[in-house]
Design an enzyme around this catalytic site. Sequence first.
Site, PDB file in Angstrom:
ATOM      1  N   ASP A  13       0.918  -1.326   0.066  1.00 54.43           N
ATOM      2  CA  ASP A  13       0.007   0.108  -0.083  1.00 54.43           C
ATOM      3  C   ASP A  13       0.798   1.135  -0.019  1.00 54.43           C
ATOM      4  O   ASP A  13       0.386   2.168  -0.068  1.00 54.43           O
ATOM      5  CB  ASP A  13      -0.856   0.142   1.037  1.00 54.43           C
ATOM      6  CG  ASP A  13      -1.931  -0.946   0.962  1.00 54.43           C
ATOM      7  OD1 ASP A  13      -2.287  -1.578  -0.034  1.00 54.43           O
ATOM      8  OD2 ASP A  13      -2.758  -1.012   2.227  1.00 54.43           O
ATOM      9  N   ASP A 246      -7.541  -7.728  10.641  1.00 57.58           N
ATOM     10  CA  ASP A 246      -7.344  -6.499   9.784  1.00 57.58           C
ATOM     11  C   ASP A 246      -7.312  -5.393  10.927  1.00 57.58           C
ATOM     12  O   ASP A 246      -6.658  -4.210  10.379  1.00 57.58           O
ATOM     13  CB  ASP A 246      -8.219  -6.164   8.644  1.00 57.58           C
ATOM     14  CG  ASP A 246      -7.959  -7.232   7.701  1.00 57.58           C
ATOM     15  OD1 ASP A 246      -7.105  -7.774   7.263  1.00 57.58           O
ATOM     16  OD2 ASP A 246      -8.974  -7.596   6.833  1.00 57.58           O
TER      17      ASP A 246
END
Length: 442
Positions: A13, A246
């Site tokens: 990311d 997550d």
Amino acid sequence: FSDITIVAIIEVDSLPNLVTNLSIADCQEANGAGGYRDGIRYALNQLSQLPHVHSYIDIAHSGWLGWSSNFGPAVTLIGDTIASSSVSSIPAPGWDSINGFVSNTANYTPVEEPFMPDPTLTVGGQPIRSANFYEWNDYFEELSFDQDWRQAMISRGAPSSIGMLIDTARNGWGGCSYDAGDNGCRPTAASTSTDLNTYVNESRIDRRYHRGNWCNQAGGVGFRPQANPHPGIDAYVWVKPQGESDGISDPNFEVDPNDPNKKHDPMCDPSYGGNELNGNNATGALDNAPHAGRWFPEAFQVLLQNAYPPLDGGSSSSSSSSSNSSSSSSSSSSSSSSSSSSSSSSSSSSSSSSGGGSCSDIKSGGQSGNFNTTNAYCFRTQDTVHGWGVSNFQGRSISVTVNGSGTAVTTPGAQLPSKGSSDYYHFSASAGGVAWASVYWW
């Protein structure tokens, strides 16, 4: 470890954030000297000296960089990070420093949308990519996104040997998860609707409420790791470990003593109403999630149940997951299962008097399926239950009995009383705030 071949996934990311999020102060800082570009160039220069290390740079996923307004700038920024001498004081590592790129890391975007292969298809006078779910994105899936990305990099000077990896750890989308106007289960054919959004919602295997939902989704284990599954794709890989959280679901969380800097993201809260980044949709995040990186057994069980292709095996837990794509496909009726006990209970009709009590719905195969109601819900199963749990139970309580009578177990996960082979466990849940609540067992 010089005798072990290592695949290095480079900076998940990081560079994509420099493409789309420079309005955020932290990303502006990461865009400067000593930031992501410099760090990645340094890492590639070092790793490329090790012949047993094969580096793949992360490129997010099609639901992030798929729009033409993001795709082109991302190709330029990441290509320059690899090969340009003008974007950093760190020497350019060059194309020989990488084996390729990796997409969908820790995400849920499917490899293919089998019933919507053409985003330009017109329904109701509009291209299906203009539907609310896709928001004019050019890519519905990872495969076409990755193949086009690879070709774009070759056009910039990358060698034709460059390849792509796709993280398939959690993008299987079998079984049932989120209700998008149907029963929330994996479709088996393209919709026949002439309404644009109905057609898309009934045809897509990606069951999320919004493609921007990224935290603890009720996806499924995807394709097993496999070399060369498609032209230009080096392999399907499992980068994100299934069952690893997550992020924590509770906004009033306790600090992680081993990593006090971990915070709460509202996208991990099942009760959060969303924001402009996910179209103000529900997050679809699973409840009771621990801090990021911690073991999340409820999510692991959901991923097994929703695996596609289904998982093989004959034990209680694996037969539950291997049958999920059929046994989970209806919230009010039962279907076939790979285990003999599940098959026998599935063949019973809802009017069967066996097991007594007031629960008419009979379930098998390891999960109740989504309740699809915020009202009280009751079902029964003849399966052998070694362990069990609940998901998305905000405001709900649970009571489990044998044949609808006797001492009730009211603590999720607590040991259930023994029962005979012809008896039923009755699960009775009170009303709650979330319609996609469910019960699972193994």
